[in-house]
Write an enzyme that holds these catalytic residues in place. Structure first.
Site, PDB file in Angstrom:
ATOM      1  N   SER A 131      22.096   8.216   0.976  1.00 46.25           N
ATOM      2  CA  SER A 131      21.566   9.192   1.397  1.00 46.25           C
ATOM      3  C   SER A 131      21.175  10.793   1.100  1.00 46.25           C
ATOM      4  CB  SER A 131      22.854  10.094   2.572  1.00 46.25           C
ATOM      5  OG  SER A 131      22.754  11.350   2.704  1.00 46.25           O
ATOM      6  N   GLU A 133      22.758  13.705   1.015  1.00 47.91           N
ATOM      7  CA  GLU A 133      23.120  14.580   0.880  1.00 47.91           C
ATOM      8  C   GLU A 133      24.184  13.661   0.007  1.00 47.91           C
ATOM      9  OE1 GLU A 133      24.810  16.719   3.514  1.00 47.91           O
ATOM     10  OE2 GLU A 133      22.548  16.692   3.760  1.00 47.91           O
ATOM     11  N   TYR A 155      31.136  13.324   3.947  1.00 46.14           N
ATOM     12  CA  TYR A 155      30.680  11.989   4.813  1.00 46.14           C
ATOM     13  C   TYR A 155      29.441  11.876   2.724  1.00 46.14           C
ATOM     14  CZ  TYR A 155      25.811  10.132   5.126  1.00 46.14           C
ATOM     15  OH  TYR A 155      24.860   9.727   6.095  1.00 46.14           O
ATOM     16  N   ARG A 223      15.270  20.780   4.579  1.00 49.35           N
ATOM     17  CA  ARG A 223      15.000  19.217   4.933  1.00 49.35           C
ATOM     18  C   ARG A 223      13.690  18.362   4.389  1.00 49.35           C
ATOM     19  NH1 ARG A 223      19.619  20.868   4.686  1.00 49.35           N
ATOM     20  NH2 ARG A 223      21.406  20.314   5.008  1.00 49.35           N
ATOM     21  N   GLU A 287      27.547  24.477   2.793  1.00 50.78           N
ATOM     22  CA  GLU A 287      25.922  23.604   2.994  1.00 50.78           C
ATOM     23  C   GLU A 287      25.513  22.958   1.993  1.00 50.78           C
ATOM     24  OE1 GLU A 287      23.875  22.431   5.380  1.00 50.78           O
ATOM     25  OE2 GLU A 287      22.988  24.538   6.446  1.00 50.78           O
TER      26      GLU A 287
HETATM   27  P1  NAP Z   1      23.571   6.223  13.689  1.00 52.31           P
HETATM   28  O1  NAP Z   1      22.750   6.884  14.346  1.00 52.31           O
HETATM   29  O2  NAP Z   1      24.972   7.715  13.914  1.00 52.31           O
HETATM   30  O3  NAP Z   1      23.754   4.963  13.497  1.00 52.31           O
HETATM   31  C1  NAP Z   1      25.559   4.887  12.740  1.00 52.31           C
HETATM   32  C2  NAP Z   1      25.375   3.195  12.995  1.00 52.31           C
HETATM   33  O4  NAP Z   1      26.907   3.092  12.767  1.00 52.31           O
HETATM   34  C3  NAP Z   1      25.839   3.255  14.548  1.00 52.31           C
HETATM   35  O5  NAP Z   1      25.442   1.651  15.023  1.00 52.31           O
HETATM   36  C4  NAP Z   1      27.823   3.111  14.939  1.00 52.31           C
HETATM   37  O6  NAP Z   1      28.460   2.196  15.977  1.00 52.31           O
HETATM   38  C5  NAP Z   1      27.830   2.274  13.743  1.00 52.31           C
HETATM   39  N1  NAP Z   1      29.031   2.609  12.677  1.00 52.31           N
HETATM   40  C6  NAP Z   1      29.782   3.545  13.162  1.00 52.31           C
HETATM   41  N2  NAP Z   1      31.000   3.364  12.971  1.00 52.31           N
HETATM   42  C7  NAP Z   1      31.142   2.141  12.872  1.00 52.31           C
HETATM   43  C8  NAP Z   1      32.335   1.259  12.644  1.00 52.31           C
HETATM   44  N3  NAP Z   1      33.691   1.716  11.410  1.00 52.31           N
HETATM   45  N4  NAP Z   1      32.059  -0.236  12.076  1.00 52.31           N
HETATM   46  C9  NAP Z   1      30.983  -0.814  12.754  1.00 52.31           C
HETATM   47  N5  NAP Z   1      29.892   0.299  12.791  1.00 52.31           N
HETATM   48  C10 NAP Z   1      29.584   1.519  12.808  1.00 52.31           C
HETATM   49  O7  NAP Z   1      22.935   6.445  11.787  1.00 52.31           O
HETATM   50  P2  NAP Z   1      21.130   6.767  11.296  1.00 52.31           P
HETATM   51  O8  NAP Z   1      20.655   7.638  11.462  1.00 52.31           O
HETATM   52  O9  NAP Z   1      21.130   5.224  12.304  1.00 52.31           O
HETATM   53  O10 NAP Z   1      22.108   5.816   9.827  1.00 52.31           O
HETATM   54  C11 NAP Z   1      21.478   4.679   9.635  1.00 52.31           C
HETATM   55  C12 NAP Z   1      22.772   4.934   8.575  1.00 52.31           C
HETATM   56  O11 NAP Z   1      21.738   5.827   7.165  1.00 52.31           O
HETATM   57  C13 NAP Z   1      23.529   5.444   7.954  1.00 52.31           C
HETATM   58  O12 NAP Z   1      24.741   4.858   6.741  1.00 52.31           O
HETATM   59  C14 NAP Z   1      23.786   7.027   7.685  1.00 52.31           C
HETATM   60  O13 NAP Z   1      24.920   7.209   6.589  1.00 52.31           O
HETATM   61  C15 NAP Z   1      22.461   6.500   7.315  1.00 52.31           C
HETATM   62  N6  NAP Z   1      21.667   7.450   6.370  1.00 52.31           N
HETATM   63  C16 NAP Z   1      20.674   8.297   7.676  1.00 52.31           C
HETATM   64  C17 NAP Z   1      19.623   9.172   7.266  1.00 52.31           C
HETATM   65  C18 NAP Z   1      19.001   9.824   8.110  1.00 52.31           C
HETATM   66  O14 NAP Z   1      18.113  10.843   8.335  1.00 52.31           O
HETATM   67  N7  NAP Z   1      18.346   8.629   9.701  1.00 52.31           N
HETATM   68  C19 NAP Z   1      19.413   9.677   6.390  1.00 52.31           C
HETATM   69  C20 NAP Z   1      20.025   8.265   4.540  1.00 52.31           C
HETATM   70  C21 NAP Z   1      21.216   7.698   5.492  1.00 52.31           C
HETATM   71  P3  NAP Z   1      27.745   2.748  17.369  1.00 52.31           P
HETATM   72  O15 NAP Z   1      26.740   2.604  18.283  1.00 52.31           O
HETATM   73  O16 NAP Z   1      29.455   2.217  18.470  1.00 52.31           O
HETATM   74  O17 NAP Z   1      28.690   4.183  17.238  1.00 52.31           O
HETATM   75  O1  F7E Z   2      21.682  18.877   9.796  1.00 49.47           O
HETATM   76  C1  F7E Z   2      21.299  22.491  10.326  1.00 49.47           C
HETATM   77  C2  F7E Z   2      22.954  22.031   9.425  1.00 49.47           C
HETATM   78  O2  F7E Z   2      23.161  17.751  11.187  1.00 49.47           O
HETATM   79  C3  F7E Z   2      20.402  19.284   9.082  1.00 49.47           C
HETATM   80  C4  F7E Z   2      21.823  12.911   9.259  1.00 49.47           C
HETATM   81  O3  F7E Z   2      21.696  11.795   9.004  1.00 49.47           O
HETATM   82  O4  F7E Z   2      20.985  13.281   7.183  1.00 49.47           O
HETATM   83  C5  F7E Z   2      21.223  14.093   8.013  1.00 49.47           C
HETATM   84  O5  F7E Z   2      22.090  14.692   7.395  1.00 49.47           O
HETATM   85  C6  F7E Z   2      20.244  21.219   8.638  1.00 49.47           C
HETATM   86  C7  F7E Z   2      21.370  21.371   8.074  1.00 49.47           C
HETATM   87  O6  F7E Z   2      21.273  16.838   9.366  1.00 49.47           O
HETATM   88  C8  F7E Z   2      22.429  22.730  13.726  1.00 49.47           C
HETATM   89  O7  F7E Z   2      23.424  23.069   8.697  1.00 49.47           O
HETATM   90  C9  F7E Z   2      21.460  24.146  11.517  1.00 49.47           C
HETATM   91  O8  F7E Z   2      21.633  21.890   7.391  1.00 49.47           O
HETATM   92  O9  F7E Z   2      20.158  17.150  11.616  1.00 49.47           O
HETATM   93  P1  F7E Z   2      21.520  17.238  10.469  1.00 49.47           P
HETATM   94  P2  F7E Z   2      21.805  16.577   8.158  1.00 49.47           P
HETATM   95  O10 F7E Z   2      23.194  16.958   7.586  1.00 49.47           O
HETATM   96  O11 F7E Z   2      21.009  16.374   7.174  1.00 49.47           O
HETATM   97  C10 F7E Z   2      21.675  12.744   6.121  1.00 49.47           C
HETATM   98  C11 F7E Z   2      20.163  12.355   4.874  1.00 49.47           C
HETATM   99  C12 F7E Z   2      22.605  12.424   6.431  1.00 49.47           C
HETATM  100  O12 F7E Z   2      22.453  10.999   5.422  1.00 49.47           O
HETATM  101  C13 F7E Z   2      23.005  12.180   7.218  1.00 49.47           C
HETATM  102  O13 F7E Z   2      23.497  10.673   8.080  1.00 49.47           O
HETATM  103  O14 F7E Z   2      19.830  21.505  10.088  1.00 49.47           O
HETATM  104  N1  F7E Z   2      21.893  22.669  11.466  1.00 49.47           N
HETATM  105  N2  F7E Z   2      22.133  24.152  13.104  1.00 49.47           N
HETATM  106  C14 F7E Z   2      21.806  21.955  12.224  1.00 49.47           C
HETATM  107  N3  F7E Z   2      22.659  20.965  12.410  1.00 49.47           N
HETATM  108  C15 F7E Z   2      22.939  20.050  13.541  1.00 49.47           C
HETATM  109  N4  F7E Z   2      23.366  18.784  13.571  1.00 49.47           N
HETATM  110  N5  F7E Z   2      23.730  21.172  14.235  1.00 49.47           N
HETATM  111  C16 F7E Z   2      23.357  22.407  15.074  1.00 49.47           C
HETATM  112  O15 F7E Z   2      23.426  22.861  15.651  1.00 49.47           O
END
Ligand code: NAP
Ligand code: F7E
Length: 332
Positions: A131, A133, A155, A223, A287
């Site tokens: 990620s 992050e 995380y 972002r 943050e």
């Molecule tokens: P998501 O919608 O939160 O999906 C997470 C998945 O992980 C769900 O299927 C969840 O199952 C499963 N999971 C959680 N805990 C588990 C456990 N203990 N054992 C088995 N499965 C488990 O996340 P996403 O946005 O699709 O992201 C996919 C991956 O990419 C994650 O690793 C995330 O950290 C990473 N990532 C995401 C982003 C982004 O912007 N979306 C960016 C960079 C990296 P349940 O449905 O049962 O909760």
């Molecule tokens: O926050 C700000 C918050 O929770 C984005 C995950 O998929 O992407 C995701 O992480 C920004 C942050 O995503 C609210 O403070 C303001 O600066 O949508 P987010 P994230 O933290 O960037 C990365 C790449 C991953 O890997 C993660 O799995 O938005 N923000 N107000 C807020 N964020 C949330 N959630 N809720 C608010 O009310």
């Protein structure tokens, strides 16, 4: 015989799009699902085929990333050629509330998957969901594969651990292990507590009179937001390349939460400032102020580029949430 892929996190946003992509390419797809008291498989319901159907190519298996013996048994049974580790406690803010749980799943869970792959008769190609992050308090703008890491949340620390274990297993055991450093990617299937979806859902519900206010945290955070279906294709491309490597996947544009609000609300003819209030409880103890990825390598080596612009992304999400809000308003 069709290629077999195994996806952890198949019920999540990315897992569901990746399963669709692989099924479309003729793969047999196996997914790991957690046992929960009520079933939460809405993102993959449409892919379900009776497992006894001779044409079935989509199979679900109970398991958990923290259960290493289950992962080993499953990989021995399924013998996948590709393993995508997408499972995680993926919410950054929640990882401050539940650090031990988040790190157990996101760091040790990834290690469990790597160990299970290493012990396969023929180790599968492995993809780790790293990620942006991990860049946290950024050392440079934009960020590429060589930018130093400075994680700012439990995380992100867990993802750094999993990222380096992926590299380590590649170097130590010769595994074909890739780490995709993906910047934020969104879609109508994004979890409702992430900021983009929270905004588009609220905008749609406000438009239909189902709610009036939206409470958010830091509006100044920036972002690099892309479209999830584009990003899962980059994951697949990584595992098709002749050599394993690490790639940044991003659009190369950054926008603030405020700009996302503007795009989403204006698409519905609404003024966001009339509805949004800042609630400090949504802010994080530390943050990540700005993320901006440099996707040069993934473009040049894998021929990948994003297809959906920032404006299109906001509109796709608002339109889908408007449709859902209409059903909600009609009591469907
Ligand atoms: P998501 O919608 O939160 O999906 C997470 C998945 O992980 C769900 O299927 C969840 O199952 C499963 N999971 C959680 N805990 C588990 C456990 N203990 N054992 C088995 N499965 C488990 O996340 P996403 O946005 O699709 O992201 C996919 C991956 O990419 C994650 O690793 C995330 O950290 C990473 N990532 C995401 C982003 C982004 O912007 N979306 C960016 C960079 C990296 P349940 O449905 O049962 O909760
Ligand atoms: O926050 C700000 C918050 O929770 C984005 C995950 O998929 O992407 C995701 O992480 C920004 C942050 O995503 C609210 O403070 C303001 O600066 O949508 P987010 P994230 O933290 O960037 C990365 C790449 C991953 O890997 C993660 O799995 O938005 N923000 N107000 C807020 N964020 C949330 N959630 N809720 C608010 O009310």
């Amino acid at each position: 015989m069709s290629k077999r892929a195994f996806i952890t996190g198949v019920t999540g946003q990315d897992g569901s799009y990746l399963a669709e992509l692989l099924l479309g390419k003729g793969y047999q797809v196996h997914g790991l699902v957690r046992r929960t008291s009520s079933i939460s498989r809405s993102r993959i319901d449409h892919l379900h085929v009776d497992a006894h159907d001779p044409d079935a190519r989509f199979f679900l298996h109970y398991g958990d990333l923290t259960d290493s013996s289950r992962l080993r048994d499953l990989f021995a049974e399924v013998e996948p050629e590709e393993v995508y580790n997408l499972g995680a406690q993926s919410h950054v803010r929640v990882s401050f509330d539940e650090p031990v749980f988040s790190v157990t799943v996101d760091a040790l869970g990834a290690l469990n998957v790597l160990e299970a792959v290493r012990h396969m008769k023929t180790p599968a190609r492995f993809y780790q969901a790293s990620s942006s992050e991990m860049y946290g308090k950024v050392a440079a703008v934009p960020q590429d594969e060589n930018t130093p890491l400075h994680p700012r949340s439990p995380y992100a620390c867990a993802k750094v651990y999993a990222h380096y274990q992926t590299l380590n297993y590649r170097e130590a055991y010769g595994l074909f292990a890739c780490s995709g450093i993906l910047f934020n990617h969104e879609s109508p299937r994004r979890g409702e507590s992430f900021v983009t979806r929270k905004i588009t859902r609220a905008a749609a519900r406000i438009k239909l009179g189902l709610q009036n206010k939206l409470y958010l945290g830091n509006l100044d955070a920036k972002r690099d937001w892309g479209y999830a279906p584009d990003y899962v294709e980059a994951m697949w491309r990584m595992l098709q390349h002749p050599t394993a490597d690490d790639y940044v996947v991003a659009t190369g544009e950054t926008h603030s939460v405020r700009e996302f609000l503007e795009e989403s609300f204006s698409h519905l003819g609404l003024k966001w400032s009339s509805h949004v209030e800042v609630d400090p409880s949504f802010e994080r103890p530390s943050e990540v102020d700005i993320l901006l990825g440099d996707p040069t390598k993934v473009r040049e080596v894998l021929g990948w580029k994003p297809r959906v612009t920032f404006r299109e992304l906001a509109r796709i999400m608002v339109d889908a949430d408007l449709e859902a809000a209409r059903k909600e308003a009609a009591g469907l």
